[in-house]
Write a protein that holds these residues in place. Structure first.
Motif, short mmCIF file in Angstrom:
data_model
loop_
_atom_site.label_atom_id
_atom_site.label_comp_id
_atom_site.label_asym_id
_atom_site.label_seq_id
_atom_site.Cartn_x
_atom_site.Cartn_y
_atom_site.Cartn_z
N UNK A 118 -5.02 97.85 -41.60
CA UNK A 118 -4.41 98.26 -43.02
C UNK A 118 -2.86 97.80 -42.88
N UNK A 119 -2.41 98.02 -41.63
CA UNK A 119 -0.89 97.67 -41.72
C UNK A 119 -0.60 96.09 -41.51
N UNK A 120 -1.48 95.35 -41.45
CA UNK A 120 -1.49 94.14 -41.40
C UNK A 120 -1.54 93.51 -42.89
N UNK A 121 -1.79 94.23 -43.94
CA UNK A 121 -1.89 93.64 -45.09
C UNK A 121 -0.44 93.27 -45.86
N UNK A 122 -0.30 92.31 -46.50
CA UNK A 122 0.99 91.57 -46.80
C UNK A 122 1.18 92.35 -48.17
N UNK A 123 2.38 92.13 -48.70
CA UNK A 123 2.89 92.89 -49.83
C UNK A 123 2.89 91.93 -50.91
N UNK A 124 2.21 92.14 -52.12
CA UNK A 124 2.07 90.99 -53.07
C UNK A 124 3.41 90.58 -53.70
N UNK A 125 4.25 91.53 -54.07
CA UNK A 125 5.44 91.12 -54.39
C UNK A 125 6.25 90.18 -53.85
N UNK A 126 6.14 90.45 -52.45
CA UNK A 126 7.05 89.62 -51.44
C UNK A 126 6.11 88.43 -51.21
N UNK A 167 4.70 87.01 -53.72
CA UNK A 167 4.98 85.93 -54.84
C UNK A 167 6.43 85.37 -54.69
N UNK A 168 7.39 86.16 -54.01
CA UNK A 168 8.49 85.70 -53.89
C UNK A 168 8.75 84.52 -52.85
N UNK A 169 7.80 84.53 -51.82
CA UNK A 169 7.65 83.40 -50.81
C UNK A 169 7.08 82.42 -51.42
#
Length: 223
Positions: A198-206, A208-210
């Motif tokens: 679960x901690x390895x899940x990335x953040x959708x908003x970040x 999208x910025x990438x």
């Protein structure tokens, strides 16, 4: 742009690049959580020379490379056994994990791809001395810089790409408040078999910025 997302099973980063119009593939030892047909099961290193314009490695193993893990790798000197090892571990297994994490990072950094971004924390001095000489210090960003109400310092080692620019920086909550505790959700997860997953899940908003910033930069450079 042809984009390879390494070490990602969730598809968060892959879908972000797809939304921005790129041909994006993810690759991980695990199958795609979203069952996408644009996911490769296997070692990302077997696919680095397949003509990618951009390589983004999201969650390579970093437990033995990050600064919090240094105490397990050094007693007196450099790469000597500590006074005490984690329960159930051997010195040989710790060295093997360190070597494996370092090799994966180095192989991806040296990939025949013109633009590379590797997510990893700030590394300890033992690891840094063994990195290629051209590896810079990482850019450290936070999810709340991009509109995600979360704390998790995220390091990006960049080659051929500009640093990320915050897109929707949120005001931080008062320290110790219920909102502040909620922002620390990642660090407050209870122990369990699924914690690392679960901690390895990335953040959708970040993500999208990438995709928007690095994908756009790659297209400008190719024009």
């Amino acid at each position: 742009m042809r984009v390879l997302i390494g070490c990602e099973f969730s598809g968060t980063m892959r879908r972000a690049f797809e939304r921005h119009g790129h041909e994006a593939w993810s690759c991980d030892l695990l199958p795609a959580e979203d069952r996408s047909n644009r996911h490769i099961v296997g070692d990302v290193r077997a696919h680095l020379d397949e003509g990618w314009d951009l390589l983004v490695v999201v969650h390579p193993p970093c437990t033995r490379l990050c600064r919090s893990g240094r105490r397990w790798l050094s007693g007196a000197g450099d790469m000597t056994p500590p006074k005490k090892l984690p329960a159930g571990r051997t010195w040989e297994s710790m060295k093997a994990e360190f070597a494996g994490g370092l090799a994966l990072f180095t192989d991806c950094w040296r990939a025949p791809v013109p633009r590379v971004a590797i997510e990893n924390p700030e590394m300890h001095d033992i690891a840094r001395r063994r990195l290629p000489a051209d590896v810079p210090r990482p850019q450290i960003v936070q999810p709340f810089w991009f509109g995600e109400p979360q704390y998790k310092a995220t390091g990006w080692y960049l080659r051929g790409l500009p640093p990320l620019t915050p897109t929707q920086r949120l005001a931080e909550p008062e320290r110790g408040s219920p909102e502040w505790k909620a922002w620390n959700r990642v660090w407050r997860m209870p122990p369990g078999a699924a914690r690392g997953h679960e901690r390895s899940r990335f953040f959708p908003a970040m993500a999208d910025a990438c995709a928007g910033q690095w994908g756009g930069y790659a297209m400008e450079q190719a024009a």
